[in-house]
Design a protein around this motif. Structure first.
Motif, PDB file in Angstrom:
ATOM      1  N   ARG A 106      46.883   5.631  37.861  1.00 60.73           N
ATOM      2  CA  ARG A 106      46.801   6.267  39.387  1.00 60.73           C
ATOM      3  C   ARG A 106      45.011   6.424  39.289  1.00 60.73           C
ATOM      4  NH1 ARG A 106      51.525  10.273  40.414  1.00 60.73           N
ATOM      5  NH2 ARG A 106      53.235   8.704  40.520  1.00 60.73           N
ATOM      6  N   ASP A 248      51.852  13.774  36.080  1.00 59.90           N
ATOM      7  CA  ASP A 248      52.551  13.905  37.579  1.00 59.90           C
ATOM      8  C   ASP A 248      51.572  14.915  38.282  1.00 59.90           C
ATOM      9  OD1 ASP A 248      54.217  13.815  39.466  1.00 59.90           O
ATOM     10  OD2 ASP A 248      55.101  15.742  38.667  1.00 59.90           O
ATOM     11  N   ASP A 252      48.496  14.568  41.744  1.00 58.71           N
ATOM     12  CA  ASP A 252      48.708  15.113  42.820  1.00 58.71           C
ATOM     13  C   ASP A 252      47.278  15.945  43.267  1.00 58.71           C
ATOM     14  OD1 ASP A 252      51.182  14.109  43.419  1.00 58.71           O
ATOM     15  OD2 ASP A 252      51.935  16.175  44.277  1.00 58.71           O
TER      16      ASP A 252
HETATM   17 MN    MN Z   1      54.261  13.306  41.536  1.00 62.26          MN
END
Ligand code: MN
Ligand code: IPM
Length: 354
Positions: A106, A248, A252
């Motif tokens: 990411r 995770d 964000d």
């Molecule tokens: Mn997520």
């Protein structure tokens, strides 16, 4: 020379997924024309919609079929009428696990300081990549209830970490940091002060693997402190490696400092197998069919997909076109506020592709 023809499995999914995927495919087509790439696409209808109609999720036959593809391009899966947990486990996590996409890559990159919620941060200050372990940890779904429904109830949820799983993720992160060739710094983000089993394994593995990469500087930050640094000093980071749950959560926050879910893309990568690329935001059902959702995250995911297939120039061209549009055209990265519709943003990126 025999030219490679890529086979792309497309999962438009639910909500605004199909709308953003359409723009990604529009840009992909343009990039393929410019760079002489050959590909075919096939649509797979895995979604909450299909689950409600036919009670179908992703099964082993689907997985075997997907293994024949060069890559998977996913919009979003999530439906307000489906109970939380079903589509996550039955579609998204099923794909990630069954295809052993053990890395969730990411990038967190600011393209225009006007869209950054942090004061005085420039694009050069927010440019790092999170390597999230994508096959183990709390996501393994291990645990149990005891005395469910009683006052004595206990719910245990286990974070399952294997040496092999942790090591392959950490090695990938070191290799990635080397290849990225920027600050050449890899930060382990964990919680060694409290989670003394899992993070002991992670820290030991990290220290051992680091010996094979003397050219890479190493660092450690607790996950709570990491969220603080994201806001205070994001320029400290180059590459971060962390477990599934922490990855995770921090991505964000990463998405927000790069300008929001509208621009954040990710890749679920199996370096030896079939990888899957997706915008990291959800299906945003309330914007469905309105032609207002930001397709840039999905377009960036298409760029990542090309890069991962080895089409680095074409992938980079997509990113550059997105940067151009974000810097010179858009009023905002938020749905409905871009100054352009979803399809117009796709057109702008396609038109700016060099
Ligand atoms: Mn997520
Ligand atoms: C993500 C999402 C998923 C995750 C959900 C939808 C299962 O939040 O891709 O970050 O938790 O990994």
């Amino acid at each position: 020379m025999n030219q490679k023809e890529y086979k792309i499995a497309v999962i438009p999914g639910d909500g605004t997924g199909p709308e953003v995927v359409a723009e990604g495919l529009k840009v992909l087509k343009k990039a393929a024309e410019k760079y002489g790439l050959k590909y075919e696409t096939k649509i797979f209808d895995f979604s909450g919609e299909r689950y409600l109609k036919a009670a179908k999720l992703v099964d082993d036959a689907d997985i075997n079929e997907l293994k024949k593809y060069s890559a998977i391009y996913l919009g979003a899966v999530g439906h307000p009428e489906v109970k939380p947990g079903i589509l996550e486990a039955g579609v998204l996590l099923k794909l990630r696990f069954a295809l052993d996409q053990y890395i969730n890559l990411r990038p967190v990159k600011l393209y225009n300081s006007e869209f950054c919620p942090l004061k005085d941060k420039k694009p050069a200050d927010i440019d790092f990549v999170v390597v999230r372990e994508n096959s183990e940890g709390l996501y393994k779904g291990m645990g149990e209830f005891k005395d469910k429904g009683t006052k004595e109830e206990v719910a245990a949820q286990i974070s399952y970490n294997t040496r092999r799983g942790v090591e392959r993720c950490i090695r990938y992160a070191f290799e990635y940091t080397r290849k990225r060739n920027m600050r050449k710094k890899l930060t382990l983000c964990g919680k060694t002060n409290v989670l003394t089993y899992a993070w002991d394994l992670w820290q030991r593995t990290f220290n051992e693997v680091a010996k094979d990469y003397p050219d890479i500087a190493t660092d450690y930050a607790h996950v709570d402190a990491t969220t603080m640094w994201f806001v205070k000093n994001p320029e400290w980071f180059d590459v971060i490696v962390t477990d599934n749950m922490f990855g995770d959560i921090i991505t964000d926050l990463g998405a927000m400092i790069q300008g929001g879910m509208g621009i954040a893309a990710g890749g679920n990568i199996n370096p030896q197998g079939v990888s899957m690329f997706e915008p990291i935001g959800g299906s945003a059902p309330k914007y469905t069919g309105k032609n207002v959702i930001n397709p840039l995250a999905a377009i960036c995911a298409a760029g990542m997909m090309l890069e991962n297939l080895g089409e680095v120039k074409a992938g980079k061209a997509i990113e550059d076109a997105v940067i151009e549009v974000v810097q010179t055209k858009l009023k905002s990265l938020a749905a409905g506020k871009m100054g352009y519709s979803t399809t117009e943003v796709g057109d702008l990126v396609a038109a700016n592709l060099k």
